[in-house]
Design a protein around this motif. Structure first.
Motif, mmCIF file in Angstrom:
data_model
loop_
_atom_site.group_PDB
_atom_site.id
_atom_site.type_symbol
_atom_site.label_atom_id
_atom_site.label_comp_id
_atom_site.label_asym_id
_atom_site.label_seq_id
_atom_site.Cartn_x
_atom_site.Cartn_y
_atom_site.Cartn_z
ATOM 1 N N ALA A 11 0.938 -1.115 0.063
ATOM 2 C CA ALA A 11 -0.042 -0.041 -0.027
ATOM 3 C C ALA A 11 1.035 1.347 -0.008
ATOM 4 C CB ALA A 11 -0.960 0.085 1.189
ATOM 5 N N PRO A 12 0.465 2.268 -0.736
ATOM 6 C CA PRO A 12 1.631 3.486 -0.854
ATOM 7 C C PRO A 12 0.868 4.337 0.130
ATOM 8 C CG PRO A 12 -0.356 3.686 -2.464
ATOM 9 C CD PRO A 12 -0.500 2.090 -1.834
ATOM 10 N N LEU A 13 2.127 5.255 0.191
ATOM 11 C CA LEU A 13 2.014 6.557 1.078
ATOM 12 C C LEU A 13 1.511 7.705 0.074
ATOM 13 C CD1 LEU A 13 5.188 6.246 3.271
ATOM 14 C CD2 LEU A 13 2.548 6.037 4.116
ATOM 15 N N LEU A 14 1.974 7.333 -1.230
ATOM 16 C CA LEU A 14 1.484 8.335 -2.025
ATOM 17 C C LEU A 14 1.252 7.747 -3.463
ATOM 18 C CD1 LEU A 14 1.323 11.448 -3.115
ATOM 19 C CD2 LEU A 14 3.600 11.273 -3.994
ATOM 20 N N ASP A 15 0.123 8.033 -4.008
ATOM 21 C CA ASP A 15 -0.105 7.679 -5.481
ATOM 22 C C ASP A 15 -0.878 8.180 -5.857
ATOM 23 O OD1 ASP A 15 -0.264 5.965 -7.719
ATOM 24 O OD2 ASP A 15 -0.755 4.019 -6.695
ATOM 25 N N VAL A 16 -0.605 9.257 -6.944
ATOM 26 C CA VAL A 16 -1.299 10.381 -7.479
ATOM 27 C C VAL A 16 -1.033 10.460 -8.964
ATOM 28 C CG1 VAL A 16 -1.655 11.619 -5.348
ATOM 29 C CG2 VAL A 16 -0.010 12.118 -7.016
ATOM 30 N N SER A 17 -1.976 10.344 -9.870
ATOM 31 C CA SER A 17 -1.739 10.757 -11.251
ATOM 32 C C SER A 17 -2.175 11.993 -11.643
ATOM 33 C CB SER A 17 -2.648 9.645 -12.085
ATOM 34 O OG SER A 17 -4.137 9.822 -11.685
ATOM 35 N N PHE A 18 -2.326 13.071 -10.751
ATOM 36 C CA PHE A 18 -2.779 14.318 -10.948
ATOM 37 C C PHE A 18 -4.081 14.635 -11.608
ATOM 38 C CE2 PHE A 18 1.670 13.837 -10.588
ATOM 39 C CZ PHE A 18 1.966 14.970 -9.441
ATOM 40 N N ALA A 31 -7.523 13.408 -6.245
ATOM 41 C CA ALA A 31 -8.730 13.202 -6.659
ATOM 42 C C ALA A 31 -9.270 11.692 -6.120
ATOM 43 C CB ALA A 31 -8.406 12.846 -8.205
ATOM 44 N N THR A 32 -10.543 11.285 -6.279
ATOM 45 C CA THR A 32 -10.974 10.007 -5.918
ATOM 46 C C THR A 32 -10.258 8.934 -6.397
ATOM 47 O OG1 THR A 32 -13.262 11.071 -5.664
ATOM 48 C CG2 THR A 32 -12.988 8.679 -5.979
ATOM 49 N N GLY A 33 -9.831 8.053 -5.567
ATOM 50 C CA GLY A 33 -9.004 7.058 -5.885
ATOM 51 C C GLY A 33 -7.640 7.124 -5.799
ATOM 52 N N GLU A 34 -7.301 8.289 -5.580
ATOM 53 C CA GLU A 34 -5.913 8.700 -5.255
ATOM 54 C C GLU A 34 -5.292 8.599 -3.565
ATOM 55 O OE1 GLU A 34 -4.541 11.511 -8.794
ATOM 56 O OE2 GLU A 34 -5.038 12.668 -7.099
ATOM 57 N N THR A 35 -4.226 8.179 -3.533
ATOM 58 C CA THR A 35 -3.620 8.121 -2.126
ATOM 59 C C THR A 35 -2.590 9.258 -1.822
ATOM 60 O OG1 THR A 35 -3.900 5.724 -1.968
ATOM 61 C CG2 THR A 35 -2.437 6.431 -0.351
ATOM 62 N N MET A 36 -2.744 9.678 -0.631
ATOM 63 C CA MET A 36 -2.013 10.866 -0.396
ATOM 64 C C MET A 36 -1.842 11.009 1.318
ATOM 65 S SD MET A 36 -1.617 14.944 -1.718
ATOM 66 C CE MET A 36 -3.124 15.480 -0.961
ATOM 67 N N ALA A 37 -0.847 9.924 1.757
ATOM 68 C CA ALA A 37 -0.750 10.186 3.159
ATOM 69 C C ALA A 37 0.040 11.286 3.628
ATOM 70 C CB ALA A 37 -0.357 8.750 3.776
ATOM 71 N N GLY A 38 -0.162 12.486 3.433
ATOM 72 C CA GLY A 38 0.736 13.571 3.676
ATOM 73 C C GLY A 38 0.327 14.961 2.962
ATOM 74 N N ALA A 39 1.361 15.828 2.947
ATOM 75 C CA ALA A 39 0.871 16.890 2.056
ATOM 76 C C ALA A 39 1.861 17.069 0.697
ATOM 77 C CB ALA A 39 1.310 18.172 2.997
ATOM 78 N N LEU A 40 1.218 17.339 -0.297
ATOM 79 C CA LEU A 40 1.894 17.495 -1.668
ATOM 80 C C LEU A 40 1.529 19.081 -1.953
ATOM 81 C CD1 LEU A 40 3.167 16.553 -4.257
ATOM 82 C CD2 LEU A 40 1.049 15.723 -5.096
ATOM 83 N N THR A 41 2.854 19.645 -2.184
ATOM 84 C CA THR A 41 2.438 21.177 -2.706
ATOM 85 C C THR A 41 3.422 21.586 -3.783
ATOM 86 O OG1 THR A 41 4.500 21.816 -1.034
ATOM 87 C CG2 THR A 41 2.040 21.753 -0.172
ATOM 88 N N ARG A 42 3.082 22.583 -4.469
ATOM 89 C CA ARG A 42 3.979 22.946 -5.585
ATOM 90 C C ARG A 42 4.701 24.178 -5.135
ATOM 91 N NH1 ARG A 42 -0.599 25.860 -9.506
ATOM 92 N NH2 ARG A 42 -1.709 27.254 -7.926
ATOM 93 N N ARG A 43 6.012 24.384 -5.775
ATOM 94 C CA ARG A 43 6.932 25.066 -5.119
ATOM 95 C C ARG A 43 6.942 26.574 -5.590
ATOM 96 N NH1 ARG A 43 11.002 22.773 -2.580
ATOM 97 N NH2 ARG A 43 11.326 20.318 -2.895
#
Length: 774
Positions: A11-18, A31-43
């Motif tokens: 199981a992933p901590l992060l799995d996103v296809s944007f 998005a629905t179905g994506e996994t994001m156990a944490g914070a993802l930000t743009r710089r």
């Protein structure tokens, strides 16, 4: 190729296809179905999301940073992970496209200020930094850089142990040389940077240059033991036979191979390891939708109504601890919802009955976190009842979404409480239950299903909804965890839920975590250029299909995808059509500071979803009054009017149709159940002759899905004035419908369709011709 037991991908901590958005400033909303156990930000804020390419980066300081809630490197876990946690490994994967204007160096991936993969001139360099001899040293390898302009998949697996560490690397299905250190493990940066995963740039600002290109998907997973290639989810390993040219044959020449055998029509057919392509194609051509799938695919567009506690708190994902009195619509008008949706061309609407926070929009007997506990209408309100009644009275079908994740039940100790899965009796009767007599005399059915405590809670709510609010034509589930910690998300009792739904609502499709409908893989409302309803799948423990190639694979159903799915461990081919979801506004719930999308954007979405063999699930969030906001209602009316302007009267009606095969005139007669049947695979020609020269801008095609999805490639042509024909457009897959927008309008009295490739004889139900009104 022989295969051992299938290993479960961690199981992933992060799995996103944007497929989500940066709707919250620089923070990414999954998005629905994506996994994001944490914070993802743009710089920098200049990074953007493109529906077909993912996260778009422009080099320089552009990049994305992910800080996991449970770090796999750096931070307080730095020493135990690097030194003591010898049997823990991390896997970082990214699917990237570079533009060809890379600086040197240009970082693709970086982890913890130590691990890196970057362009260096005409080479790709990857490795990690260690402290040795009193200084910091890079342990790295280099290979030829992947070609610019095309998609690539890079996977890095970091494995510490025995006083050193190894970085395993994979690129586009090939294993690269390992980077090995015997002088120590990776030296992670101190503090927060030591736990950061960076995409397109270095972890620390001011580091190496950034990637100019795009990132389609990224995945991060912690591993409990030694690494194996089976732990990678993005790589598609190429068998030696395929690399050497086996299975090339007709497919490599652009022509679908002839079926080697006949198979009886079915919704799914099993496949075997190493099964040849001609057999896979024969099985794919035999697949057919169930009646419920067929009815659903014919809808084209459906509506989503996100309305609930989040509407009043301004959140997208709630907490489950909100005061029920916060739910207070001032003027709930579900008849207005129904009128607006009906007049905008929708035939089915799905209400969010329970979102991840767990607040329920009807007075359920099994929770205190519902409208019955609010002051709204003195606790006697029932949004679901009014929704269903309004939809049905205005001629629309009704669907429901009950989130599998439930933060309120998590806080109450029901969700993920470790209870045993045992045989449960449904419905669970409560004290003073008004259904007791009817259950006892059999007028209400009883079911015995396997579930844990939370699975039983969901079964009881599904029972209430499906026995008291029907008929229901769609039941929608997703996989988003809400704010529940990733290590506390329980395995759901989907098999029992599906069984109950099939018994109580046999005509309802179950989506998108379900056996009938799949998620297209993004929340941008865009289908693939060639979207297949038939794809290679694996069978989950609950009996439903799952993606053999991952939900975000750019190709799900072509001949190449059938082979790739076979080699990825697919167990069957399934009829599993796609649903594209997107919201009218940036958020799924109503926020007064957001505006509806433009008419031009909505038309484009329609063409790239409905017009690509998918159903568009379009979210229209009611406001805090309990009505569809006036601006949104106006925009929906404008959208519908523009679609009618672009595609008014069908110019093909009344055309004289000639061709080979049988019943060529069926494509313009407008009758359900009629179709033109091509004479065989890879062949077939239809010519439409119009009464006079006519301007044509759009062509709409539709296959008769009762006979499967067969068309692979075709060409549309007009007379060239010298006795021949000239191509005006090429066509890929068609399925339920294909909207072809011509590169230029044509003025002609005839148009011809030629089938160039198909899996079996094409059954074409419709050809429509349109020119926009001025």
């Amino acid at each position: 190729m022989p295969r051992g037991p299938r290993r479960t991908i961690p199981a992933p901590l992060l799995d996103v296809s944007f497929g989500g958005s940066f709707s919250a400033g620089d923070a990414y909303t999954a998005a629905t179905g994506e996994t994001m156990a944490g914070a993802l930000t743009r710089r920098t804020g200049a990074e953007s999301i493109d529906a077909e390419h993912g996260a778009v980066l422009h080099g320089g300081a552009d990049g994305l940073a992910f800080v996991p809630a449970a770090p796999v490197s750096g931070g307080r876990l730095q020493r135990p992970f690097v030194v003591e946690a010898a049997f823990t490994a991390i896997v970082v994967e990214a699917a990237v496209t570079s533009t060809g204007r890379q600086g040197s160096p240009a970082t693709v991936l970086a982890v913890g200020g130590a691990l890196f993969a970057r362009y260096a001139g005409n080479q790709l360099q990857y490795g990690f930094s260690v402290l040795a001899g009193g200084g910091r040293t890079d342990v790295s390898r280099t290979v030829a850089a992947p070609a610019a302009g095309g998609p690539h998949v890079l996977s890095l697996a970091y494995e510490p142990g025995d006083g050193g560490a190894t970085l395993h690397a994979f690129l586009d299905g090939d294993r690269l040389p390992d980077a090995v250190s015997t002088a120590g493990a990776a030296s992670w940066a101190p503090g927060a940077p030591g736990s950061t995963v960076s995409l397109g740039s270095e972890v620390s600002p001011g580091g190496a240059g950034g990637l100019a290109g795009s990132v389609r998907r990224v995945r991060l997973a912690a591993l409990p033991g030694p690494f194996t290639a089976a732990d990678l989810a993005l790589q598609r390993f190429r068998p030696a036979a395929t690399r050497a040219g086996a299975d090339a044959g007709p497919a490599a020449r652009g022509t679908a191979p002839r079926a080697a055998a006949k198979y009886a029509p079915a919704q799914r057919l099993a496949i075997t390891p190493g099964e040849p392509l001609n057999s896979l194609v024969a099985k794919a051509s035999a697949l057919r939708p169930s009646q419920r799938q067929l009815d659903w695919q014919r809808l084209g567009r459906t509506a989503f109504l996100h309305f609930g506690m989040n509407t009043f708190t301004g959140q997208e994902w709630g907490t489950g601890t909100e005061d029920p009195d916060l739910f207070a619509p001032r003027d709930l008008d579900t008849d207005q919802w129904a009128r607006t949706l009906r007049d905008s061309g929708f035939e089915l609407a799905i209400l969010v009955v329970k979102h991840h926070d767990g607040f329920v929009l009807y007075p359920s007997r099994h929770t205190g976190h519902s409208v019955a506990s609010s002051a709204w209408r003195g606790g006697a309100g029932d949004v679901l009842r009014e929704f269903v009644n309004s939809m049905h009275s205005h001629g629309l079908k009704a669907g429901v979404y009950l989130s599998p994740a439930d933060e309120n039940q998590y806080h109450d100790g029901v969700y993920a409480n470790g209870s045993a899965r045992t045989r449960r009796t449904i419905p669970t009767l409560v004290d003073g239950d008004d259904r007791a007599a009817r259950v006892a005399d059999g007028s209400l059915p009883t079911f015995h299903l396997t579930a844990d405590d939370y699975g039983t809670y969901m079964l009881d709510q599904l029972y209430e909804v499906l026995t008291e609010y029907g008929p229901i034509d769609q039941v929608w589930f997703d996989g988003a965890p809400g704010r529940i910690p990733p290590d506390a998300v329980e395995p759901y009792d989907f098999a029992s839920w599906y069984s109950l739904i099939r018994s109580l609502a046999p005509r309802a499709v179950i989506s998108v975590t379900g056996p009938d409908v799949r998620w297209v893989g993004n929340e941008n409302g865009v289908a693939r250029q060639n979207e297949w309803s038939v794809l290679p799948t694996v069978t989950r423990a609950d009996g439903a299909p799952d993606y053999a190639l991952g939900f975000a694979a750019p190709d799900q159903g072509s001949d190449a995808a059938l082979l790739a799915g076979r080699d990825a461990g697919a167990t069957e081919l399934s009829w599993w059509p796609a649903e594209c979801d997107v919201s009218l506004r940036d958020g799924w719930f109503f926020h007064p500071d957001q505006a509806p999308k433009s008419v031009a954007r909505l038309v484009d979405l329609h063409h790239r979803s409905v017009g690509r063999n998918a159903v568009l699930l379009f979210n229209v969030p009611p406001d805090t009054d309990g009505r569809i906001n006036a601006a949104d209602g106006t925009r929906l009316a404008e959208w519908q009017a523009e679609l009618h302007r672009l595609m008014p009267a069908d110019l093909a009606r009344g055309a004289r149709v000639t061709g080979d095969g049988s019943s060529p005139g069926a494509v313009v007669d407008g009758r359900d159940g009629s179709d033109w049947t091509a004479p065989g695979p890879d062949t077939g020609t239809l010519t439409l002759t119009l009464p006079a020269a006519t301007r044509i801008e759009r062509v709409v095609l539709a296959e008769d899905l009762r006979h499967g999805q067969q068309l692979v490639r075709a060409v549309l042509e007009e007379p060239d004035g010298a006795g021949g024909w000239s191509a005006v457009a090429t066509v890929g897959t068609v399925g339920a419908r294909r909207i072809v927008v011509l590169d230029r309008p044509i003025d002609t009295d005839a148009i011809r369709l030629r089938v160039l490739g198909s899996r079996a004889a094409v059954h074409l139900h419709r050809i429509s011709l349109y020119c926009a009104e001025s």
